[in-house]
Design an enzyme around this catalytic site. Structure first.
Site, PDB file in Angstrom:
ATOM      1  N   GLN A 101      47.765  31.272  42.454  1.00 57.39           N
ATOM      2  CA  GLN A 101      46.833  31.815  41.463  1.00 57.39           C
ATOM      3  C   GLN A 101      46.303  33.186  41.871  1.00 57.39           C
ATOM      4  O   GLN A 101      45.195  33.562  41.531  1.00 57.39           O
ATOM      5  CB  GLN A 101      45.680  30.842  41.192  1.00 57.39           C
ATOM      6  CG  GLN A 101      46.133  29.563  40.509  1.00 57.39           C
ATOM      7  CD  GLN A 101      44.991  28.684  40.044  1.00 57.39           C
ATOM      8  OE1 GLN A 101      43.909  28.720  40.613  1.00 57.39           O
ATOM      9  NE2 GLN A 101      45.241  27.897  39.019  1.00 57.39           N
ATOM     10  N   GLY A 102      47.131  33.931  42.569  1.00 58.56           N
ATOM     11  CA  GLY A 102      46.780  35.295  42.962  1.00 58.56           C
ATOM     12  C   GLY A 102      46.285  35.440  44.384  1.00 58.56           C
ATOM     13  O   GLY A 102      46.160  36.565  44.886  1.00 58.56           O
ATOM     14  N   LEU A 103      46.021  34.326  45.065  1.00 61.01           N
ATOM     15  CA  LEU A 103      45.554  34.403  46.457  1.00 61.01           C
ATOM     16  C   LEU A 103      46.546  35.159  47.325  1.00 61.01           C
ATOM     17  O   LEU A 103      46.166  35.948  48.194  1.00 61.01           O
ATOM     18  CB  LEU A 103      45.341  32.991  47.004  1.00 61.01           C
ATOM     19  CG  LEU A 103      44.964  32.891  48.488  1.00 61.01           C
ATOM     20  CD1 LEU A 103      43.598  33.521  48.734  1.00 61.01           C
ATOM     21  CD2 LEU A 103      44.975  31.433  48.942  1.00 61.01           C
ATOM     22  N   LEU A 104      47.854  34.944  47.083  1.00 63.43           N
ATOM     23  CA  LEU A 104      48.883  35.530  47.932  1.00 63.43           C
ATOM     24  C   LEU A 104      49.200  36.982  47.580  1.00 63.43           C
ATOM     25  O   LEU A 104      50.049  37.599  48.220  1.00 63.43           O
ATOM     26  CB  LEU A 104      50.155  34.674  47.846  1.00 63.43           C
ATOM     27  CG  LEU A 104      49.984  33.241  48.369  1.00 63.43           C
ATOM     28  CD1 LEU A 104      51.174  32.375  48.001  1.00 63.43           C
ATOM     29  CD2 LEU A 104      49.772  33.256  49.882  1.00 63.43           C
ATOM     30  N   TYR A 108      48.138  24.806  26.137  1.00 64.17           N
ATOM     31  CA  TYR A 108      47.758  26.184  26.450  1.00 64.17           C
ATOM     32  C   TYR A 108      47.234  26.858  25.186  1.00 64.17           C
ATOM     33  O   TYR A 108      47.988  27.119  24.239  1.00 64.17           O
ATOM     34  CB  TYR A 108      48.944  26.979  26.994  1.00 64.17           C
ATOM     35  CG  TYR A 108      49.522  26.481  28.294  1.00 64.17           C
ATOM     36  CD1 TYR A 108      48.828  25.598  29.116  1.00 64.17           C
ATOM     37  CD2 TYR A 108      50.781  26.896  28.712  1.00 64.17           C
ATOM     38  CE1 TYR A 108      49.367  25.141  30.307  1.00 64.17           C
ATOM     39  CE2 TYR A 108      51.323  26.446  29.908  1.00 64.17           C
ATOM     40  CZ  TYR A 108      50.618  25.570  30.686  1.00 64.17           C
ATOM     41  OH  TYR A 108      51.165  25.116  31.869  1.00 64.17           O
ATOM     42  N   LEU A 125      52.126  32.145  43.293  1.00 71.05           N
ATOM     43  CA  LEU A 125      51.322  33.126  44.030  1.00 71.05           C
ATOM     44  C   LEU A 125      49.955  32.552  44.391  1.00 71.05           C
ATOM     45  O   LEU A 125      49.024  33.310  44.723  1.00 71.05           O
ATOM     46  CB  LEU A 125      51.149  34.405  43.198  1.00 71.05           C
ATOM     47  CG  LEU A 125      52.444  35.144  42.854  1.00 71.05           C
ATOM     48  CD1 LEU A 125      52.151  36.340  41.958  1.00 71.05           C
ATOM     49  CD2 LEU A 125      53.165  35.580  44.118  1.00 71.05           C
ATOM     50  N   GLY A 172      47.080  39.321  47.976  1.00 69.53           N
ATOM     51  CA  GLY A 172      46.354  40.140  48.930  1.00 69.53           C
ATOM     52  C   GLY A 172      45.238  40.968  48.313  1.00 69.53           C
ATOM     53  O   GLY A 172      44.551  41.713  49.018  1.00 69.53           O
ATOM     54  N   LYS A 173      45.008  40.819  47.013  1.00 72.59           N
ATOM     55  CA  LYS A 173      43.994  41.631  46.344  1.00 72.59           C
ATOM     56  C   LYS A 173      42.589  41.048  46.473  1.00 72.59           C
ATOM     57  O   LYS A 173      41.607  41.718  46.167  1.00 72.59           O
ATOM     58  CB  LYS A 173      44.351  41.828  44.867  1.00 72.59           C
ATOM     59  CG  LYS A 173      44.350  40.568  44.056  1.00 72.59           C
ATOM     60  CD  LYS A 173      44.870  40.804  42.637  1.00 72.59           C
ATOM     61  CE  LYS A 173      43.873  41.541  41.787  1.00 72.59           C
ATOM     62  NZ  LYS A 173      44.312  41.583  40.363  1.00 72.59           N
ATOM     63  N   SER A 227      52.167  28.363  39.711  1.00 69.11           N
ATOM     64  CA  SER A 227      51.243  28.991  40.673  1.00 69.11           C
ATOM     65  C   SER A 227      51.972  29.404  41.951  1.00 69.11           C
ATOM     66  O   SER A 227      51.505  29.135  43.066  1.00 69.11           O
ATOM     67  CB  SER A 227      50.081  28.051  41.012  1.00 69.11           C
ATOM     68  OG  SER A 227      49.271  27.821  39.890  1.00 69.11           O
TER      69      SER A 227
END
Length: 325
Positions: free
Chosen positions: A206-209, A60, A204, A211-212, A202
């Site tokens: 990668q943010g899909l969940l 990273y 979430l 809702g944004k 991940s």
């Protein structure tokens, strides 16, 4: 904060931890101010909220994530005594000597004498685990590493790694969320039956969940747009029913879809979720998910909606999106 039961050592493992891939990694597009200021504030606030599990890796930011995390932990009195510091070896050449030298380098960047958890980042496609696990044994013998883990391993390969080590391989860090439920087939049951830990990265999606994102509001960073098909317009359409279910459950609890998604992940025994955080506010929201108690019927509804989500693979998703115009 909620903590796992029956974990080794004298440190508590928080059910919600902090993933630090974003620290010092240019592909997320957060900028230098995030790396030099916000990342440290996120770590300090995480400690205040009872988060104890901090996950990083030598790859990273080419070691910068480790350095940023180590500096932040050093700035808080007693943090190193409470924090479960986990890093990962990237196994390009996972020889015994390489494993040892890379662990020592990671510990130095993190500013710790001992890595609480040292993980093999990916199973090597050609080599077995014996050389790396021989290095892990040496590291444990001299006290540089406490617990050994793996990442992205199937259950059978996890077993093989444990045989090669000749001792328990405590954890397996895998992609696990409402849109990535593969670990439920064998990896999660193995952890639950044998006292292991599944570290869910991940969680979430990668943010899909969150809702944004939708067809008209797609992510802009390199990681989400180029490294996953989930954010192709067609797959965003296919995710809509799941997002709607998340919103319904979230509204019932007065929380966010992200918090419901995290609460679902850690509702499973022996699981730690390690979402990243782009801000202190997002970190606080993630931590609060540990207090969300989902009812059995809510979990069942999320399970059903998740099972109905059938995304297309990268090229197929792109083609379907083009056809829809």
């Amino acid at each position: 904060m909620r903590y796992l039961e029956n974990t080794p050592g004298d440190k508590k493992w928080s059910a919600v931890g902090l993933g630090t891939w974003q620290f010092g990694s240019g592909e997320w597009g957060y900028g230098e101010d995030y790396a030099s200021r916000e990342a440290g504030a996120i770590v300090r606030r995480a400690l205040e909220l009872g988060i104890t599990v901090f996950d990083t890796a030598e790859i990273y930011g080419r070691g910068r994530s480790e350095a940023i995390l180590g500096e932040a932990l050093a700035s808080v009195d007693g943090a190193r005594e409470r924090a479960v510091v986990a890093s990962k070896l990237f196994p390009v050449r996972p020889t015994t000597s390489t494993t040892v030298s890379h662990a020592v380098a990671s510990a130095s960047r993190l500013g710790v004498e001992r890595l609480d958890l040292y993980q093999v980042h990916w199973p090597h496609p050609l080599l077995g685990d014996r050389p790396a696990m021989a290095g892990m044994r040496q590291l444990r013998d001299v006290g540089v590493v406490d617990q050994v883990g793996v990442s992205n391993y199937g259950a059978a390969r996890w077993d093989a790694a444990e045989r090669a080590l000749g001792a328990p391989v405590l954890s397996n860090q895998v992609r696990y969320s409402l849109v990535a439920r593969g670990p439920e087939a064998a990896v999660l049951p193995r952890a639950q039956e044998r006292g292991g830990v599944v570290i869910a990265y991940s969680p979430l999606g990668q943010g899909l969940l969150s809702g944004k994102y939708d067809v008209d509001h797609r992510p802009r960073d390199t990681v989400r747009r180029r490294m996953t098909a989930a954010f192709a317009p067609e797959n965003l359409r296919r995710a809509t029913p799941l997002i709607e279910t998340l919103r319904e459950v979230a509204d019932a609890h007065g929380v966010t879809p992200s918090q419901v998604s995290l609460a679902w992940v850690i509702s499973h025994d022996r699981v730690v979720a390690i979402p990243g955080a782009s801000s202190v506010a997002q970190l606080e929201s993630n931590a609060a998910a540990a207090d969300v108690e989902l009812a059995a019927d809510e979990i069942a509804a999320l399970d059903r909606s998740s099972a109905q989500y059938q995304p297309l693979s990268g090229p197929r998703a792109a083609l379907a999106s083009l056809r829809r115009g």
